[in-house]
Motif scaffolding. Structure first.
Motif, PDB file in Angstrom:
ATOM      1  N   VAL A 202       0.796  -1.227   0.000  1.00  0.00           N
ATOM      2  CA  VAL A 202       0.000   0.000   0.000  1.00  0.00           C
ATOM      3  C   VAL A 202       0.837   1.290   0.000  1.00  0.00           C
ATOM      4  O   VAL A 202       0.544   2.213  -0.766  1.00  0.00           O
ATOM      5  N   PRO A 203       1.900   1.387   0.840  1.00  0.00           N
ATOM      6  CA  PRO A 203       2.660   2.659   0.815  1.00  0.00           C
ATOM      7  C   PRO A 203       3.236   2.952  -0.571  1.00  0.00           C
ATOM      8  O   PRO A 203       3.252   4.094  -1.015  1.00  0.00           O
ATOM      9  N   VAL A 204       3.690   1.896  -1.268  1.00  0.00           N
ATOM     10  CA  VAL A 204       4.224   2.084  -2.621  1.00  0.00           C
ATOM     11  C   VAL A 204       3.112   2.576  -3.546  1.00  0.00           C
ATOM     12  O   VAL A 204       3.310   3.492  -4.349  1.00  0.00           O
ATOM     13  N   CYS A 205       1.930   1.971  -3.408  1.00  0.00           N
ATOM     14  CA  CYS A 205       0.795   2.368  -4.241  1.00  0.00           C
ATOM     15  C   CYS A 205       0.472   3.844  -4.040  1.00  0.00           C
ATOM     16  O   CYS A 205       0.234   4.578  -5.005  1.00  0.00           O
ATOM     17  N   VAL A 206       0.468   4.261  -2.762  1.00  0.00           N
ATOM     18  CA  VAL A 206       0.083   5.645  -2.476  1.00  0.00           C
ATOM     19  C   VAL A 206       1.086   6.610  -3.106  1.00  0.00           C
ATOM     20  O   VAL A 206       0.696   7.596  -3.743  1.00  0.00           O
TER      21      VAL A 206
ATOM     22  N   PRO B 175      -6.635  -2.043   3.309  1.00  0.00           N
ATOM     23  CA  PRO B 175      -6.521  -0.907   4.228  1.00  0.00           C
ATOM     24  C   PRO B 175      -5.089  -0.382   4.286  1.00  0.00           C
ATOM     25  O   PRO B 175      -4.148  -1.045   3.842  1.00  0.00           O
ATOM     26  N   LEU B 176      -4.940   0.808   4.855  1.00  0.00           N
ATOM     27  CA  LEU B 176      -3.618   1.399   5.008  1.00  0.00           C
ATOM     28  C   LEU B 176      -2.772   0.517   5.909  1.00  0.00           C
ATOM     29  O   LEU B 176      -3.264  -0.099   6.841  1.00  0.00           O
ATOM     30  N   GLY B 177      -1.494   0.486   5.598  1.00  0.00           N
ATOM     31  CA  GLY B 177      -0.603  -0.304   6.434  1.00  0.00           C
ATOM     32  C   GLY B 177       0.815  -0.006   5.996  1.00  0.00           C
ATOM     33  O   GLY B 177       1.040   0.514   4.902  1.00  0.00           O
ATOM     34  N   PHE B 178       1.749  -0.295   6.866  1.00  0.00           N
ATOM     35  CA  PHE B 178       3.132   0.008   6.538  1.00  0.00           C
ATOM     36  C   PHE B 178       3.930  -1.275   6.653  1.00  0.00           C
ATOM     37  O   PHE B 178       4.380  -1.655   7.731  1.00  0.00           O
ATOM     38  N   PHE B 179       4.080  -1.998   5.521  1.00  0.00           N
ATOM     39  CA  PHE B 179       4.834  -3.244   5.461  1.00  0.00           C
ATOM     40  C   PHE B 179       4.475  -4.169   6.622  1.00  0.00           C
ATOM     41  O   PHE B 179       5.281  -4.495   7.476  1.00  0.00           O
TER      42      PHE B 179
ATOM     43  N   ALA C 130      -5.556   8.830  -2.745  1.00  0.00           N
ATOM     44  CA  ALA C 130      -5.121   7.455  -2.504  1.00  0.00           C
ATOM     45  C   ALA C 130      -5.406   7.041  -1.060  1.00  0.00           C
ATOM     46  O   ALA C 130      -5.957   5.961  -0.810  1.00  0.00           O
ATOM     47  N   VAL C 131      -5.037   7.911  -0.113  1.00  0.00           N
ATOM     48  CA  VAL C 131      -5.281   7.586   1.302  1.00  0.00           C
ATOM     49  C   VAL C 131      -6.773   7.387   1.534  1.00  0.00           C
ATOM     50  O   VAL C 131      -7.211   6.441   2.203  1.00  0.00           O
ATOM     51  N   THR C 132      -7.592   8.294   0.919  1.00  0.00           N
ATOM     52  CA  THR C 132      -9.039   8.181   1.064  1.00  0.00           C
ATOM     53  C   THR C 132      -9.534   6.828   0.556  1.00  0.00           C
ATOM     54  O   THR C 132     -10.350   6.168   1.206  1.00  0.00           O
ATOM     55  N   ALA C 133      -9.029   6.399  -0.607  1.00  0.00           N
ATOM     56  CA  ALA C 133      -9.490   5.136  -1.185  1.00  0.00           C
ATOM     57  C   ALA C 133      -9.179   3.964  -0.254  1.00  0.00           C
ATOM     58  O   ALA C 133     -10.026   3.102  -0.023  1.00  0.00           O
TER      59      ALA C 133
END
Lengths: 373, 607
Positions: free
Chosen positions: B385-389, B448-452, B526-529
């Motif tokens: 997800v972080p890469v996507c954002v 959902p948002l997440g960091f690795f 992106a964060v909203t999605a």
């Protein structure tokens, strides 16, 4: 918080003579302002009507009045997620109803799922809505039920063989259209046109010209009542005289009011009709007419059904979040205007088997259609 | 093969007829006050409901109905001018624009409260005969609508050419200050113009309401949108041009349906609008170059001294904001997170609109691009997800800049309308490109948002993430603004020709502003999605673009801190008024109007 409190307090005072019992509260997230406000207003009518009986003759939830906290989301996902946080952290709320559209409802689903509060999207027919988690439930009419019925009504009963489909270009409209097309083809009809239109469109002359030139013998409307009426009115000015068959969401007095003479001769189906002899339908229609001096529509019927379901769940399984969630898996035999008796499939978390009555608009009235009459 | 085309032509003219009634009033006000009057659509709605009251309650015959509506809406137009706009005179030109948005909100809410949100029928009072024409037919109302459109244009033409007040109107339109010095009572002229436009809008509401037999309190925005597009095609401030543009818009839409199908109608119309704006920026029916480019620069943006906020106070504010989770109110945190995500959008818009002068009315498209890019990367390619954002931010920067670049050479209101059209095009492409975007079904199951591996799904984590993003982008933006880039952007805004003379290439610098702004807005989308887990083409719609512009003007154009403060205010206020249920948007509108009245340069002033 004057308005909401007043509503709650009034409901509490009126229903419980002792005045000591805390109300049992469900949260409602839905549009009261903004472009979809009309549907929120219809919900309220259905809820209020159901609550009158629940808190009156039926004596509330074991002596406690049932009430709802209606928060205006404007059908906007940004507001529905804030409302979700509000509801999940309000210990009074035992279940949530709404929101209206898929974007608003499904954006809030992760919050309800994590908090373990049932999100009951009673208008959310998006096939993925209940896949958001085991706290997402819906009693919305499944297109997988209605569309094959409508297709066989149009093709087999009315004998239409070349169909043009006009559908709202939304998740609801395009899912419905896809299922309808498949079912109609299986019934032996040919689909000569399939046009999707935007919800705020008002001019359909050119669309109807396109439909006319595709040479159908029947036109299928997958519309709500306002756009359905607009299409029917403009059809005759483009020289389209074919038979119109519309989905149940046009079943509303507004369809006839807005459509005027032009909707005479439109076929539709509905989950109920005022002439339906079932006692739950008769009770609903009679009470609705007495209170609002109008006929109910699909949206108020869904809201009415849902509030009655809430009362039944709270009585049988306890007015707690857990009780409501566990109860949904087991409950059966709740009388319903739409379904006759409600029973959920614990796998899909939806209700199967919506009833259908075939209708024909005649002289400005929805009348029950009987074959060869 | 010719017969259907004849029908499509008739259909186009019939609906074009309707757009003409909307566009003439807008053209008149635009000509004199140089203002896109967003309240015109609301006058149209008010007219329809006043007409409904006359027809169904008082049973007045049609001429009386029209007269009552015309008088009522003329008075309403005058009131709008006197109460809402005149006090703002001399402040800036952007403040009245915001005022018309606020007035529109208040009027729509009043209609909804008085008449309920239900659609109503408005029975036609004309005989129900029809003339067969080609494969279809037209009715008495079609002819009456055409007649009223043409007649009002003719009467206005005579009025503007041959009467003293008409001369005064034209003099005021050319140069209000010079006209005033020549003894023209500019206030009276403005009032007359708003009265005429109001009467036209109201009569349009009744006739169009009767045509569709359907009126509802939510129809204002679409009416304004169609009217503005028709106006731009014909050439602003040009009444015969507005009528011709309306008919042409009707034809374009009708042929679009004939060629591509109904779902491509608006896509085709907005693409044609962009093409017309590119090749005939003054509209099809204006003499090229007859009007000087309207002064977007200087007078458009209010001159003011921005409020200086000392650095220690800023640090303190950020510190306090970071401690907000201590309140243990997830509802508050969610609202603040929403506000911060809007602040990212507003920072982007305040940069392109406030600093580089490209007033964008389609900024929500950047959110949509960012949201869809990140969600699709995560769902279809399975990237973290972080890469996507981050990638979504870059994609939005590139794609957004490329899409808006045709509008860089346009001026003033044309930019606003071009960006509005681009915004609509993005939304319609998302709707129709089913293969990539799943069309109307939207994207479900966005991770959902997440960091690795560490999930960031608690409301506190989302809040801190949004806060950190806003602080980083705000610091970067402040840094850029104080350097060479900031000076170049402001130079372009103040005077594009002078900037060019000094060797500054406006298009290149505008592109840089959009690239930076697009990155921030893309991240926000992106964060909203990922936060919502589900988006479709309606998640980021045109009303968000309008809200973003409102935030930016309210905060003070170009003002970094103002954009953040404006977001917190405009996202927070409706939540504060939540207890007022149906009345809350009315209260919000009134508060918005009061803020504009007393701080027309924005809360913190323009930079």
């Amino acid at each position: 918080m004057p308005f909401r409190l007043v509503v709650l307090v009034l409901l509490a005072l009126w229903a419980v003579p002792a005045g000591a019992a805390e109300p049992v509260v469900v949260g409602v997230s839905g549009p009261l302002t903004g472009p979809s406000a009309q549907y929120g207003a219809q919900w309220k009518k259905g809820f209020d009507l159901a609550l009158e009986a629940i808190n009156g003759a039926q004596g509330g939830i074991d002596g406690r009045p049932l009430a709802y906290d209606f928060e205006d989301s404007q059908n906007d996902p940004r507001q529905s997620v804030a409302i979700a946080q509000k509801f999940v952290n309000d210990p009074r709320i035992i279940m949530e109803l709404g929101d209206f559209s898929s974007p608003a409802s499904m954006a809030a689903s992760p919050i309800y799922q994590r908090a373990g509060l049932v999100q009951f999207g009673f208008t959310n027919s998006h096939p993925d809505f209940t896949k958001g988690g085991d706290y997402m439930w819906s009693n919305s009419i499944s297109q997988a039920d209605e569309m094959p019925h409508l297709a066989s009504f149009a093709v087999k009963e009315l004998g239409l063989k070349k169909l043009a489909v006009l559908h709202l270009n939304t998740d609801w409209g395009s899912t419905s259209a896809a299922i309808f097309v498949q079912a109609a083809k299986a019934d032996g009809a040919e689909i000569v046109a399939d046009e999707g239109y935007l919800p705020d469109e008002r001019d359909f002359r050119s669309t109807l010209t396109r439909v006319r030139d595709s040479g159908p013998d029947g036109v299928i409307l997958i519309s709500y009542y306002a756009d359905g009426a607009l299409i029917a009115r403009q059809a005759r000015s483009t020289g389209l005289k074919q038979t119109f068959v519309a989905v149940s969401s046009v079943y509303s007095p507004k369809f006839i009011e807005l459509g005027g003479d032009a909707v005479n001769g439109v076929y539709t189906d509905s989950t109920f009709a005022p002439t339906d002899p079932r006692p739950e339908v008769q009770q609903f229609v009679k009470a609705y007419r007495a209170k609002y001096e109008a006929d109910p529509d699909t949206f108020s019927a869904q809201a009415y059904d849902t509030m009655n379901l809430v009362a039944a769940l709270a009585r049988k399984y306890g007015p707690t979040r857990k009780g409501m969630h566990d109860g949904l898996m087991q409950i059966s035999d709740v009388p319903s205007v739409v379904y006759g008796r409600i029973k959920f499939d614990p796998q899909t978390r939806r209700v199967a088997g919506a009833r259908s009555v075939d209708l024909l608009v005649q002289n400005g009235v929805f009348t029950v259609w009987k074959p060869h009459s | 093969m010719l017969a259907p085309w004849f029908d499509y032509t008739i259909n186009g003219l019939v609906v074009g007829n309707i757009y003409a009634l909307l566009a003439v009033g807008l053209a008149l006000i635009f000509g004199v006050a140089n203002l896109i009057n967003f309240a015109q659509g609301s006058i149209f709605t008010v007219g329809a409901f006043v007409g409904w009251t006359c027809v169904t309650r008082l049973h007045t015959p049609l001429p009386v109905t029209l007269l009552v509506v015309a008088l009522f809406c003329a008075a309403l137009g005058m009131a709008i001018e006197r109460v809402g706009l005149r006090p703002l005179q001399g402040s800036s030109r952007i403040a009245p624009l915001l005022a018309t948005i606020g007035i529109s909100l208040v009027l729509d809410q009043l209609v909804q409260l008085i008449f309920s949100p239900d659609p109503r029928d408005l029975p036609s009072q004309l005989p129900d005969w029809r003339i067969p024409l080609g494969g279809g037919s037209i009715g008495a109302l079609d002819l009456l609508i055409a007649g009223v459109g043409m007649a009002s244009a003719a009467v206005l033409y005579v009025f503007l050419r041959f009467t003293r007040l008409g001369w005064a109107v034209r003099a005021t339109a050319q140069d209000a200050e010079a006209a005033q010095q020549m003894g023209v009572d500019v206030h009276r002229v403005n009032m007359a113009v708003f009265a005429i436009a109001g009467a036209l809008g109201g009569v349009g509401g009744v006739l169009i309401g009767m045509y569709y037999n359907d009126i509802d309190p939510a129809m204002s925005f679409q009416a304004t949108l169609k009217g503005v597009v028709a106006l731009l095609i014909g050439g602003v401030a040009n009444i015969p041009g507005a009528i011709a543009g309306s008919l042409l818009l009707g034809l374009i839409e009708s042929y679009g349906i004939a060629l591509f199908g109904t779902s491509y109608r608006n896509l085709f119309a907005f693409l044609m609008l962009i093409v017309i704006l590119l090749f005939r920026p003054n509209g099809l029916f204006s003499r090229g170059g007859s009007l000087p480019p309207e002064p977007l620069t200087g007078t458009f943006i209010a001159r003011s001294r921005p409020v200086r906020v000392p650095r220690w106070l800023l640090s303190l504010l950020v510190g306090v904001a970071a401690l907000a989770p201590l309140t243990h109110s997830p509802y508050l945190l969610q609202t603040l997170s929403n506000a911060l995500l809007y602040a990212l959008l507003a920072l982007s818009l305040t940069l392109v609109a406030g600093t580089s002068g490209v007033v964008s009315l389609g900024h929500a498209a950047l959110l949509a691009i960012g949201g869809y890019a990140s969600a699709l990367l995560a769902i279809d390619l399975g990237l973290p997800v972080p890469v996507c954002v981050l990638l979504a931010g870059c994609i939005t920067a590139a794609l957004g800049t490329a899409l808006v670049s045709p509008a860089f050479r346009l001026q003033g209101h044309y930019v606003a309308i071009a960006t509005l059209a681009i915004g609509e095009i993005v939304s319609l492409v998302i709707l129709n490109w089913t293969g990539l975007t799943r069309g109307p079904m939207g994207l479900t199951g966005i991770p959902p948002l997440g960091f690795f591996g560490i999930p960031l799904d608690s409301v506190e984590a989302v809040y801190w993430l949004s806060l950190a993003l806003v602080v980083i982008v705000a610091l970067l933006q402040t840094r850029l603004l104080s350097g060479h880039l900031g000076r170049a952007w402001r130079a372009i805004r103040e005077d594009e020709i002078a900037a060019r003379a000094y060797g500054v290439n406006p298009a290149r610098y505008k592109a840089m502003a959009f690239a930076f702004g697009g990155f921030g807005a893309g991240i926000s989308g992106a964060v909203t999605a990922h936060l919502y887990s589900y988006i479709n083409h309606e998640t980021f719609d045109a009303t968000i673009s309008l809200l973003a512009l409102t935030i930016v003007i309210l905060g003070g154009l170009g003002n970094v801190l103002g954009a953040i403060l404006g977001s917190v205010a405009l996202i927070g206020l409706p939540e504060l008024f939540r207890a007022a249920a149906e009345y809350r948007m009315l209260i919000y509108g009134v508060v918005l109007l009061l803020l504009i009245r007393f701080r027309p340069q924005g809360l913190l002033g323009t930079v």
